[in-house]
Design an enzyme around this catalytic site. Sequence first.
Site, short mmCIF file in Angstrom:
data_model
loop_
_atom_site.label_atom_id
_atom_site.label_comp_id
_atom_site.label_asym_id
_atom_site.label_seq_id
_atom_site.Cartn_x
_atom_site.Cartn_y
_atom_site.Cartn_z
N THR A 123 0.82 -1.22 0.00
CA THR A 123 0.00 0.00 0.00
C THR A 123 0.86 1.27 0.00
O THR A 123 1.90 1.34 0.63
CB THR A 123 -0.89 0.00 1.26
N ARG B 95 -27.45 -13.42 33.70
CA ARG B 95 -28.03 -12.14 34.10
C ARG B 95 -29.54 -12.23 34.21
O ARG B 95 -30.20 -12.72 33.30
CB ARG B 95 -27.67 -11.10 33.03
N GLN C 272 -33.74 -10.54 23.25
CA GLN C 272 -32.35 -10.97 23.45
C GLN C 272 -32.06 -12.21 22.58
O GLN C 272 -30.99 -12.33 21.99
CB GLN C 272 -32.11 -11.29 24.94
N THR D 88 -11.08 -4.07 6.19
CA THR D 88 -10.39 -3.23 5.20
C THR D 88 -9.10 -3.85 4.69
O THR D 88 -8.85 -3.84 3.49
CB THR D 88 -10.08 -1.85 5.85
N GLU E 241 -6.12 -6.58 3.70
CA GLU E 241 -6.16 -7.78 2.82
C GLU E 241 -7.30 -7.65 1.82
O GLU E 241 -7.92 -8.63 1.42
CB GLU E 241 -6.33 -9.08 3.63
#
Length: 698
Positions: free
Chosen positions: A190, A369, A388, A477, A479
């Site tokens: 790059t 929870r 959920q 982003t 590879e």
Amino acid sequence: MESHNTKYSNPTDEDYNINQDQAIVTRRIQRLSLHLNPVSEHPVFSDSLQLLTCAGRAKINVNVENLSKYMRGKHRDIQERVYEYFNARPDLQTPLEISKDAHRELCMRQLMGLVREAGIRPFKYVVEDPAKYFAIIEAVGSVDMSLGIKMGVQYSLWGGSVLNLGTKKHKDKYFEGIDNMEYPGCFAMTELHHGSNVQGLQTVATFDPLRDEFIIDTPNDGAIKWWIGNAAVHGKFATVFAKLMLPTHDTKGVSDMGVHAFIVPIRDMKTHEALPGIEIHDCGHKVGLNGVDNGALKFRSVRIPRDNLLNRFGGVSRDGKYTSSLPSINKRFAATLGELVGGRVGLAYSSVGVLKIAVTIAVRYSLLRQQFGPPKQPEISILDYQSQQHKLMPMLASTYAFHFATSHLVEKYSEMKKSHDEELVGDVHTLSAGLKAYVTSYTAKSLSTCREACGGHGYAAVNRFGSLRNDHDIFQTFEGDNTVLLQQVAAYLLKQYKEKFQGGTLTVTWNYLRESMNTYLSQPNPVTSRWEGEDHLRNPNFQLDAFRYRTSRLLQSVAVRLQKHSKTLGGFGAWNRCLNHLLTLAESHIESVILAKFIEAVRSCPDASSRAALKLVCDLYALDRIWNDIGTYRNVDYLAPNKAKAIHKLSEYLSFQVKNIARELVDGFELPDHVTRAPIGTQVAKEAYSQYTQYAGF
Ligand SMILES: Cc1cc2nc3c(=O)[nH]c(=O)nc-3n(C[C@H](O)[C@H](O)[C@H](O)COP(=O)(O)OP(=O)(O)OC[C@H]3O[C@@H](n4cnc5c(N)ncnc54)[C@H](O)[C@@H]3O)c2cc1C
């Protein structure tokens, strides 16, 4: 038709029984219509799958040991060695609060420790046994994602470029040093002005026949190599991608032979100073992955021997003549990039590893929870809330789906590395692009969902979602940017589509297009579009048909649109006009591949209880995806309103059923607490709060 936002009450078994009465009637009608209108059989998924339709309604007793055994890759042993090594070395574990510089040094020590002390030498597996290499990368990434990426830079990118783009002389000279970390290196592709468009990069390597050397130059600041992993601090070498310039005797003076890769030493082996002509700067603090030292490199007349050209696809002789077995710049460029797909395979595979950790923490915490409950009764677990379940159960199903799809990708990649079969190369290239893009985007979104699903405690750094999210984000982003990669998938599909009409052969993954395009392009069957019985909706043939119908339709319609627009806008303009359509097509195809692999995995599972659990999860994956894209199916009347509603209802019920075995399903990933490392996600639920309070100092 019910809208997406319609509120449904939590389906109970009673609801379900009422629904079943209707289903029985529907089934009778279906059977009658079958006589009148038989559906086509799929040669790939035959009767054995028909038998795998419904997993039954009672809670499945999952044998976690058998399930994990089935899920476990061949290389679990080496992953366990990685986990144990770091578990035994708390000094090598990344603390929650750490500066960029300290993190970089720690990351280097972690890698050195792994290679030199634990004796885990990943390099030889890059080519010999890629599945083992990816298993190490996945395990290492769960210790610290920076470490996974640093290791990837050293072995897949720098090391991989030497092995895959170079020849024997390069392997002989560099293998040992790369393997034992004496030669830490970089992969410098790059530039400041060019990332995705690699062919646009401007760094030049001009051959000097007098001294038998290449001269590497950064012609302007836009060509400074940017984001280069390992460059800011540790790298001693870099594989630099540059345009190869050969002197000519005409007025032009030089001839551009296209982008090639060169080994360039960047720091002195003894003093570690930057070598003459090389300016190195630090890309600085990043959003995540701060254990990796990304840097920028500028070259001023840096001379390297001719031998440093990685010459597998094109070489230069002593007298400056260019030779290559490949006829054009484009073909050489494609071959060069084709050799680098391993990085993508690794990212897709590791991304599933990240998703497994996040889902495990979120599910365990959601089971533990408790908030609210019916009046005067105990509070209920938050996973008992339909909302959920809606957030987490399709995600858990997708994690299983991706596990099988990326394992398949790794297998195909390993096969390709051995056979170099041309068809397989094309297939793996596109599949790795598509799965990397699809899976990393999905994981990135899911990490936010998991954080939110765990409420305030999900926000505590100790519970990991923050670092997982920040570190993983860039997987979308590097590879190859996901949007760019999906276009490669779409382009390949279109190529295959054209070949179909010209009578060419289709590679394995795309075969279904040939087999079914005609069926898919005819009008949807008005009878089957109304079938809504559970047996039918959970029949893999129906599910695959629906996925493939969508892909085929998108493919055919985008081909027509492209042809139409290219007359006025030209090829590039037409592509851009249809870009969103093309991206949807690519995603749809990848989803078809994922589902097909999941169905195969269900079918191949030898243990009955695991098979039943996987079938349930697979059905949820399929129906949830169909429901997510219900607009497309409704627009073309592939699914009548009653069937769309039945799909929604059934996928909610399947979410509820998957919830009942969610603990076992996450246990099936075999992630010990010292790997998940989130107090709220500990395996022994009753310890979760006490670990958490201890951590806070109580
Ligand atoms: C942490 C990190 C580590 C890295 N490590 C390395 C390394 O070691 N070596 C190396 O060589 N590189 C490295 N990179 C660079 C990385 O590979 C590039 O960032 C990546 O290829 C994307 O290129 P870009 O940044 O130029 O994005 P751009 O190409 O500028 O993309 C920006 C946006 O434009 C969109 N876009 C671009 N082209 C198109 C198109 N044709 N159609 C539609 N949309 C488009 C993209 O989707 C994206 O949203 C690293 C980057 C980071 C951040």
